[in-house]
Design a protein around this motif. Structure first.
Motif, PDB file in Angstrom:
ATOM      1  N   ARG A  65      -6.442  -2.050  -0.441  1.00 37.74           N
ATOM      2  CA  ARG A  65      -5.803  -2.868  -1.404  1.00 37.74           C
ATOM      3  C   ARG A  65      -6.455  -3.913  -2.299  1.00 37.74           C
ATOM      4  N   ILE A  99      -3.249   6.053   0.273  1.00 40.08           N
ATOM      5  CA  ILE A  99      -4.011   6.314   1.294  1.00 40.08           C
ATOM      6  C   ILE A  99      -4.786   7.541   1.333  1.00 40.08           C
ATOM      7  N   LEU A 107       0.693  -1.303   0.151  1.00 38.28           N
ATOM      8  CA  LEU A 107      -0.008   0.062   0.138  1.00 38.28           C
ATOM      9  C   LEU A 107       0.909   1.311  -0.070  1.00 38.28           C
ATOM     10  N   CYS A 154      -4.159   2.506   8.389  1.00 36.64           N
ATOM     11  CA  CYS A 154      -3.755   0.974   8.358  1.00 36.64           C
ATOM     12  C   CYS A 154      -4.152   0.297   9.442  1.00 36.64           C
ATOM     13  N   GLU A 164      -7.384  -1.517   5.334  1.00 35.36           N
ATOM     14  CA  GLU A 164      -6.162  -1.597   4.229  1.00 35.36           C
ATOM     15  C   GLU A 164      -6.560  -2.487   3.459  1.00 35.36           C
TER      16      GLU A 164
END
Length: 354
Positions: free
Chosen positions: A121, A58, A53, A111, A117
């Motif tokens: 992803r 983000i 990631l 995260c 997360e």
């Protein structure tokens, strides 16, 4: 109704006139294309699931979630919201992952949220690949076919889809794949418009330009392709009707592009609050946002705030564009040319690369 003799003559043309050299080569290209497509799908699956990631993903996911969840596009004005809103849709199934972006100083808050997360992803990347990455390769085939026949289309897809400098980015929550899709549509439409000007090609020109601009500010660089097609395409007849038709084609392209950008910003700001919007502009102009602009935007602050009171969506778009130009002028991100690092990029970089 198509005349039967004409239809028979067209279907009996040799393979070379349809873009293939012969029947054996045609089968070879089809097998190559199918095998390449399967390889690309496999690589995309690996890219979605196994790439780490990134920090850009983000921030894009947070900004998109802000627009999807609350209808306010006051975060990460560095890029338009189209890709970010689509890629962040899976986050709607979770509680709000973090506080507003201005309070985020690291990647840790998002995260640490349960399942966030994984959604970024897998869910976000899958949507990004499905909405922009894979359509980009389809448009690459159409562009290649338009310019050189089906074999050229397959070759272009394989060159892009199996290139290690390209395919990893098609599944990331980056704005590059979305902008590339817009460029591809614009180039495909331009090639078609030059060959046979028409309303369909004009609408596709506007669609490509709109997707590029609604995804990334460098999408404005698609304008020369659109304008060049409209200007250079042959005009049917020398009377006023032919030129009037061309003006209508240009107006259709502009309206489609403008409408797509307007709708994108409108959805992202469906619950817009002027107090938050004007404060965001002040933060960017004062060099207190997520972009390094120095004091270059201070002369623009009064005009941007005045525009915000009349058209908040246009003010947001223009603030992001000016901030991006200021950040590039300062030389925030280094560039590597022929093994030497420079504080700024050079105009000749992409022509030399091409």
């Amino acid at each position: 109704m198509i005349d039967r003799a004409e239809e028979t003559q067209r279907t009996s043309l040799p393979a070379a006139s349809r873009g293939w050299s012969d029947a054996r080569t045609m089968r070879l290209w089809r097998v190559t294309g199918i095998a390449g497509a399967l390889a690309i799908l496999l690589l995309q699956g690996l890219a979605v699931a196994r790439q780490a990631l990134t920090s850009d993903e983000i921030f894009h996911a947070l900004a998109g979630d802000q627009a999807d969840r609350y209808g306010e596009n006051d975060q990460n004005l560095e890029h338009p919201p189209l890709l970010k809103m689509i890629a962040a849709l899976p986050l709607l199934s979770t509680p709000r992952p973090v506080a507003p972006l201005a309070q985020v100083t690291s990647t840790k808050p998002i995260c640490d949220s349960a399942g966030t997360e994984a959604l970024v992803r897998l869910g976000g990347r899958t949507l990004a690949a499905a909405a922009f990455g894979m359509p980009f390769l389809i448009v690459a085939f159409l562009l290649g076919r338009e310019l050189g026949g089906p074999a050229a289309g397959v070759s272009l897809v394989l060159l892009l889809g199996l290139n290690f400098c390209v395919f990893p980015f098609l599944a990331l929550i980056y704005t590059d794949a979305a902008a590339a899709l817009g460029f591809g549509i614009a180039l495909w439409a331009a090639a078609g418009f030059l060959r046979r000007p028409g309303t369909r090609s004009a609408i596709l020109l506007g669609l490509g330009l709109g997707v590029a601009i609604a995804s990334k500010f460098s999408g404005l660089l698609a304008l020369p392709a659109v304008a060049g097609a409209l200007v250079l395409a042959p005009v049917r007849g020398s009377d006023w009707k032919g030129y009037r038709r061309r003006l209508l084609h240009g107006a259709a392209a502009v309206l489609v592009a403008w409408g797509l950008v307007e709708v994108t910003y409108g959805i992202a700001n469906r619950h817009y609050r002027s107090a938050h919007g004007s404060e965001t502009i002040q933060l960017y102009c004062g060099n207190h946002a997520d972009m390094i602009v120095g004091d270059r935007l201070q002369p623009c602050e009064r005009h941007l705030l005045s525009l915000e009171r009349r058209d908040p969506r246009a003010a947001q778009w223009l603030t992001g564009l000016l901030a991006t130009m200021a950040q590039n002028a300062i030389g925030t991100y280094p560039a590597c040319n022929f093994g030497t690092m420079h504080s700024r990029g050079h105009w000749w970089y992409f022509p030399v690369l091409l």
